[in-house]
Design a protein around this motif. Structure first.
Motif, PDB file in Angstrom:
ATOM      1  N   GLY A 152       0.833  -1.189   0.000  1.00  0.00           N
ATOM      2  CA  GLY A 152       0.000   0.000   0.000  1.00  0.00           C
ATOM      3  C   GLY A 152       0.870   1.242   0.000  1.00  0.00           C
ATOM      4  O   GLY A 152       1.804   1.368  -0.789  1.00  0.00           O
ATOM      5  N   ASP A 153       0.594   2.170   0.937  1.00  0.00           N
ATOM      6  CA  ASP A 153       1.392   3.387   1.013  1.00  0.00           C
ATOM      7  C   ASP A 153       2.362   3.363   2.188  1.00  0.00           C
ATOM      8  O   ASP A 153       2.803   4.403   2.679  1.00  0.00           O
ATOM      9  CB  ASP A 153       0.484   4.618   1.099  1.00  0.00           C
ATOM     10  N   ALA A 154       2.747   2.160   2.633  1.00  0.00           N
ATOM     11  CA  ALA A 154       3.657   2.035   3.771  1.00  0.00           C
ATOM     12  C   ALA A 154       5.077   2.479   3.432  1.00  0.00           C
ATOM     13  O   ALA A 154       5.856   2.817   4.328  1.00  0.00           O
ATOM     14  CB  ALA A 154       3.681   0.590   4.275  1.00  0.00           C
ATOM     15  N   ALA A 155       5.439   2.437   2.159  1.00  0.00           N
ATOM     16  CA  ALA A 155       6.762   2.896   1.718  1.00  0.00           C
ATOM     17  C   ALA A 155       6.650   3.328   0.270  1.00  0.00           C
ATOM     18  O   ALA A 155       5.747   2.909  -0.457  1.00  0.00           O
ATOM     19  CB  ALA A 155       7.805   1.789   1.870  1.00  0.00           C
ATOM     20  N   VAL A 156       7.579   4.164  -0.151  1.00  0.00           N
ATOM     21  CA  VAL A 156       7.624   4.629  -1.534  1.00  0.00           C
ATOM     22  C   VAL A 156       8.359   3.584  -2.374  1.00  0.00           C
ATOM     23  O   VAL A 156       9.499   3.224  -2.069  1.00  0.00           O
ATOM     24  CB  VAL A 156       8.358   5.983  -1.621  1.00  0.00           C
ATOM     25  N   VAL A 157       7.692   3.089  -3.415  1.00  0.00           N
ATOM     26  CA  VAL A 157       8.315   2.116  -4.308  1.00  0.00           C
ATOM     27  C   VAL A 157       8.734   2.839  -5.586  1.00  0.00           C
ATOM     28  O   VAL A 157       7.897   3.325  -6.352  1.00  0.00           O
ATOM     29  CB  VAL A 157       7.370   0.941  -4.632  1.00  0.00           C
ATOM     30  N   MET A 158      10.054   2.924  -5.780  1.00  0.00           N
ATOM     31  CA  MET A 158      10.631   3.594  -6.942  1.00  0.00           C
ATOM     32  C   MET A 158      11.076   2.549  -7.959  1.00  0.00           C
ATOM     33  O   MET A 158      11.322   1.394  -7.610  1.00  0.00           O
ATOM     34  CB  MET A 158      11.849   4.425  -6.527  1.00  0.00           C
ATOM     35  N   THR A 159      11.229   3.006  -9.188  1.00  0.00           N
ATOM     36  CA  THR A 159      11.747   2.121 -10.227  1.00  0.00           C
ATOM     37  C   THR A 159      12.918   2.790 -10.926  1.00  0.00           C
ATOM     38  O   THR A 159      12.828   3.957 -11.329  1.00  0.00           O
ATOM     39  CB  THR A 159      10.666   1.802 -11.272  1.00  0.00           C
ATOM     40  N   ASP A 160      13.999   2.054 -11.062  1.00  0.00           N
ATOM     41  CA  ASP A 160      15.069   2.501 -11.939  1.00  0.00           C
ATOM     42  C   ASP A 160      14.546   2.423 -13.370  1.00  0.00           C
ATOM     43  O   ASP A 160      13.970   1.413 -13.781  1.00  0.00           O
ATOM     44  CB  ASP A 160      16.287   1.594 -11.779  1.00  0.00           C
ATOM     45  N   LEU A 161      14.740   3.500 -14.119  1.00  0.00           N
ATOM     46  CA  LEU A 161      14.224   3.550 -15.480  1.00  0.00           C
ATOM     47  C   LEU A 161      15.414   3.677 -16.431  1.00  0.00           C
ATOM     48  O   LEU A 161      15.985   4.749 -16.606  1.00  0.00           O
ATOM     49  CB  LEU A 161      13.270   4.745 -15.634  1.00  0.00           C
ATOM     50  N   CYS A 162      15.810   2.544 -16.981  1.00  0.00           N
ATOM     51  CA  CYS A 162      16.929   2.494 -17.918  1.00  0.00           C
ATOM     52  C   CYS A 162      16.751   1.234 -18.764  1.00  0.00           C
ATOM     53  O   CYS A 162      15.830   0.448 -18.538  1.00  0.00           O
ATOM     54  CB  CYS A 162      18.267   2.493 -17.178  1.00  0.00           C
TER      55      CYS A 162
END
Length: 328
Positions: free
Chosen positions: A113-123
């Protein structure tokens, strides 16, 4: 005029651990940390990375377990790197709806959910069979503008799968503008972009290329990553990314570029991230295993230095461990 010895005795405030904690100018908190994570398509069990002791290529299930552990420790964010089962010249797996990163994003969005920020490397480097960050011309050179079209498509695919932040790392000219336009056009105007804005052509990335299986088949990345000799150039890159729509900016690597972190912090009024990269991790782990350094003290000192230089957010492979220790 300030007092002098014997009236002035700065050591008074260093006498006990409690006093030192009370007057500390820089602090680490779990919420400041982001954990880089590798997920590999087709794995039956987590695969240890020899050059990064304690770090793994994850299966879908082990990624979910490790993500839960990080979030329970209070880590502020995760950033995903994917290794597909099949690679090709265009990096097709990077934006496939059922690609390894998109699948992992849906898992984590459901779990966290919103418990942590999920980022993605975009390459594209993890997804191309040649290991470079973009499409190649017939002459074997990076085609900057054609690569922007691929980045735009990858950004939309990651957004649709549930990314909270996309983080373009290829250092292509115009990448943030292309991604911002694509996200806005696809109905994601609120999705933030963390630009790998000052990313250097560094020798410290060696272990990462083992972890992400993305070493270039030929040549290097010096044509698009920055020269370690340059600092003014970083400010120009940072400002260009902000003009194009970046919401946060990053300096990578962190430890050898603390002067750049400080200059960026003094220049901009957006969140500044710094990436403590694989080589920094590997060196401390190797020295500690040989008994040459106190492991925990060195880890903590390295992270405090990055925060002291001005980074608001620190990407580090020790994020979960340090967060757990801070909670004790």
């Amino acid at each position: 005029m300030s007092a002098r010895f014997p009236v002035a005795r700065p050591r008074r405030l260093r006498r006990t651990p409690a006093l030192r904690r009370l007057v500390a100018e820089t602090r680490l908190a779990p919420a400041d940390l982001v954990l880089p994570m590798f997920v590999k398509e087709g794995l039956g069990e987590p695969a240890p990375i020899a050059s990064m002791p304690g770090v793994y290529q994850h299966t879908r299930d082990s990624l979910r377990k490790a993500a839960h552990e990080a979030v329970e420790a209070g880590v502020g964010g995760l950033i995903l790197f994917g290794i597909p089962a099949v690679k090709d010249a265009a990096g097709s797996g990077a934006d496939a709806p059922d690609g390894v990163v998109q699948t992992a994003l849906r898992d984590l969005a459901s779990d966290l959910g919103d418990a942590a920020v999920v980022m993605t490397d975009l390459c594209l480097d993890e997804f191309t069979d040649h290991g470079h960050c973009g499409l190649l011309t017939d002459a074997g050179e990076i085609d900057n503008d054609a690569t922007l079209e691929r980045y735009a498509s990858v950004a939309v695919a990651q957004a649709r799968a549930g990314a909270d932040v996309v983080a373009p790392s290829g250092m292509m000219d115009g990448q943030v503008a292309a991604i911002r336009a694509a996200l806005d056009g696809a109905g994601f105007p609120e999705l933030p972009i963390l630009g790998y804005s000052a990313k250097y052509a560094s020798a410290y990335y060696g272990p990462f290329r083992d972890a992400a299986e993305c070493a270039p088949r030929f040549g290097d990345r010096a044509t698009h990553q920055q020269d370690p000799a340059n600092a003014d150039e970083s400010i120009r890159e940072i400002l260009l990314d902000l003009e194009e729509g970046a919401d946060m900016v990053m300096v990578k690597p962190a430890g050898a570029y603390l002067d750049v972190v400080r200059r960026v912090r003094d220049t901009v009024d957006v969140p500044v991230a710094a990436y403590q990269v694989s080589g920094e991790y590997a060196m401390i782990e190797a020295a500690a295993r040989n008994g040459w350094l106190d492991r925990e003290r060195t880890i903590d000192e390295s992270l405090i230095a990055i925060r002291r230089a001005g980074a608001d957010i620190v990407l580090t492979y020790w994020a979960t461990e340090v967060a757990q220790r801070l909670a004790r």
